[in-house]
Design a protein around this motif. Structure first.
Motif, PDB file in Angstrom:
ATOM      1  N   UNK A  20       7.532  -1.904   8.919  1.00  0.00           N
ATOM      2  CA  UNK A  20       8.731  -2.236   8.142  1.00  0.00           C
ATOM      3  C   UNK A  20       9.490  -1.007   7.645  1.00  0.00           C
ATOM      4  N   UNK A  21       8.756   0.017   7.187  1.00  0.00           N
ATOM      5  CA  UNK A  21       9.400   1.149   6.516  1.00  0.00           C
ATOM      6  C   UNK A  21       9.573   2.397   7.386  1.00  0.00           C
ATOM      7  N   UNK A  22       8.688   2.600   8.336  1.00  0.00           N
ATOM      8  CA  UNK A  22       8.733   3.807   9.171  1.00  0.00           C
ATOM      9  C   UNK A  22       8.404   3.491  10.631  1.00  0.00           C
ATOM     10  N   UNK A  23       9.131   2.590  11.258  1.00  0.00           N
ATOM     11  CA  UNK A  23       8.774   2.204  12.627  1.00  0.00           C
ATOM     12  C   UNK A  23       8.779   3.382  13.602  1.00  0.00           C
ATOM     13  N   UNK A  24       9.608   4.382  13.334  1.00  0.00           N
ATOM     14  CA  UNK A  24       9.665   5.556  14.207  1.00  0.00           C
ATOM     15  C   UNK A  24       8.379   6.383  14.151  1.00  0.00           C
ATOM     16  N   UNK A  25       7.526   6.158  13.136  1.00  0.00           N
ATOM     17  CA  UNK A  25       6.279   6.893  12.993  1.00  0.00           C
ATOM     18  C   UNK A  25       5.060   6.102  13.465  1.00  0.00           C
ATOM     19  N   UNK A  26       5.276   4.891  13.961  1.00  0.00           N
ATOM     20  CA  UNK A  26       4.158   4.032  14.344  1.00  0.00           C
ATOM     21  C   UNK A  26       3.263   4.705  15.381  1.00  0.00           C
ATOM     22  N   UNK A  27       3.857   5.299  16.392  1.00  0.00           N
ATOM     23  CA  UNK A  27       3.086   5.955  17.448  1.00  0.00           C
ATOM     24  C   UNK A  27       2.198   7.056  16.874  1.00  0.00           C
ATOM     25  N   UNK A  28       2.721   7.823  15.950  1.00  0.00           N
ATOM     26  CA  UNK A  28       1.963   8.931  15.355  1.00  0.00           C
ATOM     27  C   UNK A  28       0.850   8.444  14.436  1.00  0.00           C
ATOM     28  N   UNK A  29       1.090   7.367  13.699  1.00  0.00           N
ATOM     29  CA  UNK A  29       0.134   6.916  12.697  1.00  0.00           C
ATOM     30  C   UNK A  29      -0.941   5.979  13.246  1.00  0.00           C
ATOM     31  N   UNK A  72       2.405 -10.568  13.821  1.00  0.00           N
ATOM     32  CA  UNK A  72       2.667 -11.280  12.572  1.00  0.00           C
ATOM     33  C   UNK A  72       3.813 -10.660  11.774  1.00  0.00           C
ATOM     34  N   UNK A  73       3.945  -9.348  11.793  1.00  0.00           N
ATOM     35  CA  UNK A  73       5.046  -8.710  11.063  1.00  0.00           C
ATOM     36  C   UNK A  73       6.384  -9.043  11.723  1.00  0.00           C
ATOM     37  N   UNK A  74       6.402  -9.089  13.030  1.00  0.00           N
ATOM     38  CA  UNK A  74       7.632  -9.488  13.722  1.00  0.00           C
ATOM     39  C   UNK A  74       7.967 -10.950  13.414  1.00  0.00           C
ATOM     40  N   UNK A  75       6.959 -11.790  13.430  1.00  0.00           N
ATOM     41  CA  UNK A  75       7.195 -13.224  13.217  1.00  0.00           C
ATOM     42  C   UNK A  75       7.515 -13.546  11.751  1.00  0.00           C
ATOM     43  N   UNK A  76       6.704 -13.059  10.815  1.00  0.00           N
ATOM     44  CA  UNK A  76       6.873 -13.418   9.392  1.00  0.00           C
ATOM     45  C   UNK A  76       8.027 -12.690   8.719  1.00  0.00           C
ATOM     46  N   UNK A  77       8.134 -11.391   9.014  1.00  0.00           N
ATOM     47  CA  UNK A  77       9.132 -10.563   8.331  1.00  0.00           C
ATOM     48  C   UNK A  77      10.380 -10.331   9.166  1.00  0.00           C
ATOM     49  N   UNK A  78      10.394 -10.900  10.369  1.00  0.00           N
ATOM     50  CA  UNK A  78      11.524 -10.716  11.294  1.00  0.00           C
ATOM     51  C   UNK A  78      11.756  -9.227  11.570  1.00  0.00           C
ATOM     52  N   UNK A  79      10.671  -8.464  11.608  1.00  0.00           N
ATOM     53  CA  UNK A  79      10.758  -7.025  11.847  1.00  0.00           C
ATOM     54  C   UNK A  79      11.234  -6.749  13.269  1.00  0.00           C
ATOM     55  N   UNK A  80      12.090  -5.748  13.391  1.00  0.00           N
ATOM     56  CA  UNK A  80      12.550  -5.302  14.694  1.00  0.00           C
ATOM     57  C   UNK A  80      11.507  -4.331  15.232  1.00  0.00           C
ATOM     58  N   UNK A  82      11.517  -3.276  18.442  1.00  0.00           N
ATOM     59  CA  UNK A  82      12.027  -2.749  19.713  1.00  0.00           C
ATOM     60  C   UNK A  82      11.908  -1.232  19.825  1.00  0.00           C
ATOM     61  N   UNK A  83      11.836  -0.536  18.706  1.00  0.00           N
ATOM     62  CA  UNK A  83      11.737   0.925  18.736  1.00  0.00           C
ATOM     63  C   UNK A  83      10.315   1.416  18.476  1.00  0.00           C
ATOM     64  N   UNK A  84       9.357   0.498  18.422  1.00  0.00           N
ATOM     65  CA  UNK A  84       7.973   0.866  18.165  1.00  0.00           C
ATOM     66  C   UNK A  84       7.262   1.092  19.496  1.00  0.00           C
TER      67      UNK A  84
END
Length: 131
Positions: A20-29, A72-80, A82-84
């Motif tokens: 939700x807050x840092x999708x651009x860092x998902x790969x690193x974290x 679940x985050x995409x479904x419940x929070x409607x998180x985008x 696409x950049x993860x």
């Protein structure tokens, strides 16, 4: 319902926060997914590297927490999402060996000692003082 599917565990909450807050860092974290597949798969070359375009009998043996949290985050929070980007370690296993090897990969991947956050923070000054 398990914590993974409910998304209530501490790990799932950290993954959700990153989505939700840092999708651009998902790969690193994120540790990504460990999967197995058969010897046969189809690839194609792209500008960004080799891409798997078809694979049969893919089995995720470690990474259920990541997979469930993204879903679940995409479904419940409607998180985008696409950049993860999610890294995947794909072990190509001969079908004759899969009954022996796949359970071992899963067992070993899921029994590695988890790092303590405090230990990681103690090491954080190493890159700055090295060299």
């Amino acid at each position: 319902m398990s914590e993974v599917f409910a998304g209530t565990g501490a790990g799932e909450q950290r993954i959700r926060k990153t989505i939700l807050d840092e999708p651009h860092m998902f790969f690193a974290y994120n540790n990504g997914i460990t999967a197995t597949g058969p010897e046969w798969f189809e690839t194609r070359a792209t500008n960004s590297g080799l891409q798997i375009v078809r694979l049969t009998d893919l089995q995720i043996v470690n990474g259920g927490q990541t997979t469930a949290s993204l879903f679940h985050t995409q479904r419940r929070d409607k998180a985008d999402v696409s950049e993860i980007f999610v890294q995947m370690k794909l072990s190509v296993i001969d079908s004759e060996e899969s009954e022996l090897v796949v359970p071992r990969i899963s067992e070993y991947a899921n029994t590695q000692k988890q790092s303590e956050c405090s230990g990681l923070f103690l090491q954080s000054s190493f890159p700055r003082s090295y060299g």
